[in-house]
Design an enzyme around this catalytic site. Structure first.
Site, PDB file in Angstrom:
ATOM      1  N   GLY A  27      -4.275  -2.063   5.532  1.00  0.00           N
ATOM      2  CA  GLY A  27      -3.532  -3.221   5.042  1.00  0.00           C
ATOM      3  C   GLY A  27      -4.135  -4.534   5.480  1.00  0.00           C
ATOM      4  N   ARG A  28      -4.497  -4.619   6.781  1.00  0.00           N
ATOM      5  CA  ARG A  28      -5.010  -5.888   7.302  1.00  0.00           C
ATOM      6  C   ARG A  28      -6.441  -6.154   6.879  1.00  0.00           C
ATOM      7  NH1 ARG A  28      -3.547  -2.239  10.958  1.00  0.00           N
ATOM      8  NH2 ARG A  28      -5.117  -1.244  12.302  1.00  0.00           N
ATOM      9  N   GLU A  54      -3.150  -5.937  15.601  1.00  0.00           N
ATOM     10  CA  GLU A  54      -2.691  -4.646  15.061  1.00  0.00           C
ATOM     11  C   GLU A  54      -3.831  -3.621  15.117  1.00  0.00           C
ATOM     12  OE1 GLU A  54      -1.163  -3.912  10.800  1.00  0.00           O
ATOM     13  OE2 GLU A  54       0.671  -4.069  12.010  1.00  0.00           O
ATOM     14  N   LYS A  94      10.768   0.450  13.340  1.00  0.00           N
ATOM     15  CA  LYS A  94      11.316   0.730  12.007  1.00  0.00           C
ATOM     16  C   LYS A  94      12.374   1.826  12.100  1.00  0.00           C
ATOM     17  CE  LYS A  94       7.001  -0.395   9.521  1.00  0.00           C
ATOM     18  NZ  LYS A  94       5.882   0.157   8.713  1.00  0.00           N
ATOM     19  N   GLU A 110      11.035  -4.423   3.849  1.00  0.00           N
ATOM     20  CA  GLU A 110      11.145  -5.833   3.456  1.00  0.00           C
ATOM     21  C   GLU A 110      10.670  -6.028   2.019  1.00  0.00           C
ATOM     22  OE1 GLU A 110       9.536  -4.677   6.117  1.00  0.00           O
ATOM     23  OE2 GLU A 110       9.993  -5.857   7.922  1.00  0.00           O
ATOM     24  N   LYS A 158       0.849  -1.202   0.000  1.00  0.00           N
ATOM     25  CA  LYS A 158       0.000   0.000   0.000  1.00  0.00           C
ATOM     26  C   LYS A 158       0.885   1.253   0.000  1.00  0.00           C
ATOM     27  CE  LYS A 158      -3.562   2.337   2.708  1.00  0.00           C
ATOM     28  NZ  LYS A 158      -4.425   2.301   3.905  1.00  0.00           N
ATOM     29  N   HIS A 216      -2.187 -32.099  20.598  1.00  0.00           N
ATOM     30  CA  HIS A 216      -0.938 -32.781  20.954  1.00  0.00           C
ATOM     31  C   HIS A 216       0.184 -31.788  21.164  1.00  0.00           C
ATOM     32  CE1 HIS A 216      -2.926 -36.563  19.823  1.00  0.00           C
ATOM     33  NE2 HIS A 216      -3.511 -35.808  18.894  1.00  0.00           N
TER      34      HIS A 216
HETATM   35  O1  F6P Z   1       2.904  -3.587  10.079  1.00  0.00           O
HETATM   36  C1  F6P Z   1       2.700  -2.307   9.626  1.00  0.00           C
HETATM   37  C2  F6P Z   1       2.087  -2.342   8.251  1.00  0.00           C
HETATM   38  O2  F6P Z   1       1.864  -1.032   7.836  1.00  0.00           O
HETATM   39  C3  F6P Z   1       0.800  -3.153   8.172  1.00  0.00           C
HETATM   40  O3  F6P Z   1      -0.309  -2.473   8.683  1.00  0.00           O
HETATM   41  C4  F6P Z   1       0.736  -3.417   6.711  1.00  0.00           C
HETATM   42  O4  F6P Z   1      -0.186  -4.434   6.363  1.00  0.00           O
HETATM   43  C5  F6P Z   1       2.197  -3.805   6.428  1.00  0.00           C
HETATM   44  O5  F6P Z   1       2.959  -2.963   7.307  1.00  0.00           O
HETATM   45  C6  F6P Z   1       2.624  -3.651   4.994  1.00  0.00           C
HETATM   46  O6  F6P Z   1       2.418  -2.325   4.598  1.00  0.00           O
HETATM   47  P1  F6P Z   1       2.456  -1.995   3.013  1.00  0.00           P
HETATM   48  O7  F6P Z   1       1.286  -2.714   2.387  1.00  0.00           O
HETATM   49  O8  F6P Z   1       2.328  -0.502   2.941  1.00  0.00           O
HETATM   50  O9  F6P Z   1       3.766  -2.490   2.473  1.00  0.00           O
END
Ligand code: F6P
Length: 559
Positions: free
Chosen positions: A274-275, A360, A519, A219, A213, A391
Site C-alpha cells: 500500500g505505501r 510502517e 482493528k 474507513e 488494495k 517558528h
Molecule cells: O495501515 C494498514 C494498511 O493496510 C496500510 O498498509 C494500507 O496502505 C492501508 O491500511 C489501506 O489499506 P487498503 O489499501 O487495503 O485499504
C-alpha cells in the site's frame, strides 16, 4: 528459512558492527565545524548526484573511514544481493510470501519481470493504458455524468498508502493540475472529513474512486458507502453508479459486490504494498488532475532513481548512503527520530507520506527470523514545511536534548517567483543546516551580549541560554525544480532508503502485522458503544476502556 539452515548472526554480533562501534568514539570527539575548517573540499567530497537530485551529505558526523565501514556493514548484510532480489521479483516479503515489486510499475527498461515464472509487465502496461484512456475520456469530457455534464470533481476515497501517496504527489504537483478537475481526498472515519469533502460538490459532476488494495478497510468502505448514499439521495440512480464510481483494488470480487462496474475497476497486485502503490492505479486521481504525460514523467523520475540504485557502487549510491547515515544515527548515536524538512510549499505533504513509508516499513522490533532486535531500528519520522518549522520546532533541533538528524529538501527554483522570496527561502534552508552544524559557543554568545552593551550580570544570566551546541547532522537534497520527474525520483529515493535500512536491520519492510490488533479490538469496542445496554464488564474490557465507553454512551444518551 528452512529448518536445515540456522539464521545468520544478528546485526550487532557482526565484526563490521563492532568495528563501527569502535570507530564511533573517534567520531564523537570530532566537531563538524572543525572538519569543514580543515577541509575546504568537504562539500565536493561528500556530494552526490543521481536522477536529477543532488545530495549534500557533508554536514554529517562522518569521515571517509565512516563511509567505508558503513558500506562494509552493508556488504556483510548482503545488500547488493538483496537489491537485485527485490528488482527480480523474489519473494522477499517473507511473512506474506510475496515479492515487493513496486519498481515494476515504473519499469521502462523494456525487459520482462517474472513473478513466479509469469511476466508481470503486460499487466502493468495494460493497466497504465486503461488509466490513460480513463483519464482521457474524462478530461476530454467524452465521459460525462448522469445529466450529461462533464466531471468537475474527483473524490479519492482511501486511507494509508491509498491516500498519502496520491495526495502527496497531487499536492506536490499542483502547478500541473488541469483547471477542469478538482481533486479531493477522503480518508478518515470522521464524519467531519466526509462532510467537508462533500460540501459544495455536485453529484452530477462528481466522480468517486474507491482506493483500497484489500477492499476491506473499515474507513474506506464506510466512506464509500456514505458517498454512494449521498449520490443516490441527490439525483443519482443505481444505473448511474457505473458512470460515477470506479475502484482500484486487488479484490475485484468485493468491488463488484459493492456495485462498481467491472470496466471501472483497476487492478492492484499483491506484490505492491500500500505505501509503495502511488505508481499503480492508486495514482489514478493524480493522473486525472495532472494528465497522463506528467504522470509518466513522474514514473520516469522514479525509474531513473531505480537504475541508479541498482547499478551505482555502494559508496556512490544515494539511497544506500542516506540509508546508512540513518543507521549510523539510529543504531549508533541512538537517535530516536529523523526530521524531513521540505522548503517547498507544494512538498508540504512529503513528511506525512514518508512517515507511513518509513514507520510502517521499519517500525518493527523482531527480525525476519522472529528474533528480538538488540539494537535501535526504525526512527520516528516527523517534520514539516520550511520556513514555518523554524517558528515552531526548530528550537528543539538547535538546543533540545533530543538528537534529531534532518533532511532539508530544496528546489532551487520556484513555480511562483515573487520578488526575492525564493532566495529568502533558500537562505533560511541553508542557514538552518549551517546553524545546526556550527552552533554558537558560550564565548560567542558572551561576546555578542557584550557588544550589545549588556551588563556582566545580564551576560552571566543570558549567555548560557544562547549557547547552541551544534554538531547536529543534516543532509540537503536539492534539485532544479519540483517537476513530476523530480518528485518521482525523490519519492523513489526514500522508498529505497527505507529498503536499505530494513535489509541491514534485518526486518521485513513490506508487512505490517502491527496494525491488526487495533482493528480487532476496535470491532469489540464499536459493538459495545452501539449496544442497547453497555456490556463493558461482560466483554472483559479493562477499567479504562470500560470507563471511556461509559463516558461516550452517557454523552450519546444526552443527545
Ligand atoms: O495501515 C494498514 C494498511 O493496510 C496500510 O498498509 C494500507 O496502505 C492501508 O491500511 C489501506 O489499506 P487498503 O489499501 O487495503 O485499504
Amino acid at each position: 528459512m528452512d529448518g536445515s539452515t540456522s539464521p545468520p548472526a544478528q546485526l550487532d554480533q557482526l565484526d563490521e558492527f563492532k568495528t563501527l562501534f569502535d570507530h564511533l568514539s573517534s567520531i564523537l570527539s570530532l566537531q563538524m565545524r572543525e572538519q569543514f575548517a580543515n577541509d575546504k573540499n568537504r562539500f565536493k567530497q561528500y556530494s552526490l548526484q543521481a536522477a536529477g537530485l543532488n545530495l549534500d551529505y557533508s554536514k554529517n558526523r562522518i569521515n571517509q573511514t565512516t563511509i567505508k565501514l558503513l558500506c562494509k556493514l552493508a556488504c556483510a548484510r548482503d545488500l547488493p544481493k538483496a537489491i537485485q532480489a527485490m528488482f527480480n521479483g523474489e519473494h522477499i516479503n517473507k511473512s506474506e510470501n510475496r515479492p515487493a515489486l513496486h519498481t515494476a510499475l515504473r519499469n521502462y527498461s523494456g525487459e520482462s519481470i517474472l513473478v513466479d515464472g509469469k511476466d508481470v509487465m503486460p499487466g502493468v502496461q495494460n493497466t497504465l493504458n486503461r488509466m490513460k484512456e480513463f483519464c482521457w475520456s474524462i478530461r476530454s469530457q467524452q465521459w460525462r455524468g448522469f445529466s450529461n455534464k462533464p466531471f468537475t470533481d474527483v473524490v479519492s476515497i482511501g486511507i494509508g498508502g491509498s491516500y498519502l501517496g496520491p495526495r502527496l504527489a497531487s499536492q506536490s504537483l499542483k502547478p500541473y493540475w488541469s483547471k477542469q478537475i478538482n481533486c479531493h481526498y477522503l480518508a478518515n472515519i470522521d464524519g467531519s472529513d466526509l462532510t467537508e469533502v462533500l460540501q459544495g460538490l455536485n453529484p452530477e459532476t462528481t466522480l468517486f474512486i474507491v482506493q483500497s488494495k484489500s477492499f476491506n478497510t473499515q474507513e474506506t468502505l464506510k466512506n464509500a458507502s456514505a458517498c454512494r448514499e449521498w449520490f443516490l439521495h441527490n439525483g443519482g440512480s443505481q444505473a448511474d453508479l457505473a458512470r460515477h464510481f470506479s475502484a482500484v483494488t486487488a479484490n475485484v470480487a468485493k468491488a463488484k459486490e459493492f456495485g462498481i462496474a467491472g470496466q471501472n475497476i483497476f487492478p492492484m497486485w499483491d506484490w505492491v504494498g500500500g505505501r509503495y502503490s502511488l505508481w499503480s492505479a492508486i495514482g489514478l486521481p493524480l493522473m486525472l488532475t495532472i494528465g497522463y504525460e506528467h504522470f509518466r514523467e513522474m514514473l520516469l523520475g522514479a525509474y531513473e532513481m531505480d537504475c541508479h540504485f541498482k547499478t551505482a557502487p555502494l559508496e556512490q549510491n544515494m539511497p544506500v548512503l542516506m540509508g546508512l547515515l540513518g543507521i549510523w544515527y539510529v543504531s549508533f548515536f541512538n537517535a530516536q527520530s529523523h526530521a524531513v524538512l521540505p522548503y517547498d510549499h507544494y512538498l508540504q505533504g512529503l513528511p506525512a507520506h514518508i512517515q507511513q513509508l518509513d514507520m510502517e516499513s521499519n517500525g518493527k522490533s523482531v527480525d525476519i527470523y522472529g528474533r528480538t532486535l538488540n539494537y535501535q531500528a526504525g526512527p520516528i519520522i516527523w517534520g514539516g514545511v520550511g520556513s514555518n518549522g523554524q517558528h515552531a520546532y526548530h528550537q528543539l533541533l538547535h538546543q533540545g536534548t533530543q538528537f534529531a538528524p534532518c533532511d532539508f529538501i530544496m528546489p532551487l527554483t520556484s513555480h511562483n517567483p515573487v520578488d526575492h522570496f525564493h532566495a529568502l527561502l533558500a537562505s533560511n534552508c541553508f542557514s538552518q543546516s549551517q546553524a545546526l552544524m556550527q552552533g554558537k559557543s558560550l564565548q560567542q554568545a558572551q561576546a555578542e551580549l557584550k557588544e550589545q552593551g549588556k551588563s556582566e550580570e545580564e551576560i552571566n544570566i543570558i549567555a548560557p541560554q544562547k549557547e547552541i551546541p551544534g554538531n547536529i547532522p543534516s543532509n540537503t537534497l536539492y534539485f532544479d525544480k519540483s517537476t513530476p520527474k523530480a518528485v518521482g525520483a525523490l519519492i523513489a529515493l526514500y522508498e529505497h532508503k527505507v529498503f536499505v535500512q530494513g535489509q541491514i536491520w534485518g526486518v521485513n519492510s513490506f508487512d505490517q502485522w502491527g496494525v491488526e490488533l487495533g482493528k480487532q479490538l476496535g470491532d469489540k469496542v464499536h459493538e459495545c458503544l452501539l449496544a442497547e445496554s453497555c456490556m463493558g464488564e461482560k466483554m472483559g474490557f479493562d477499567d479504562s476502556t470500560s470507563g471511556l465507553i461509559k463516558a461516550f454512551r452517557a454523552m450519546q444518551d444526552k443527545l
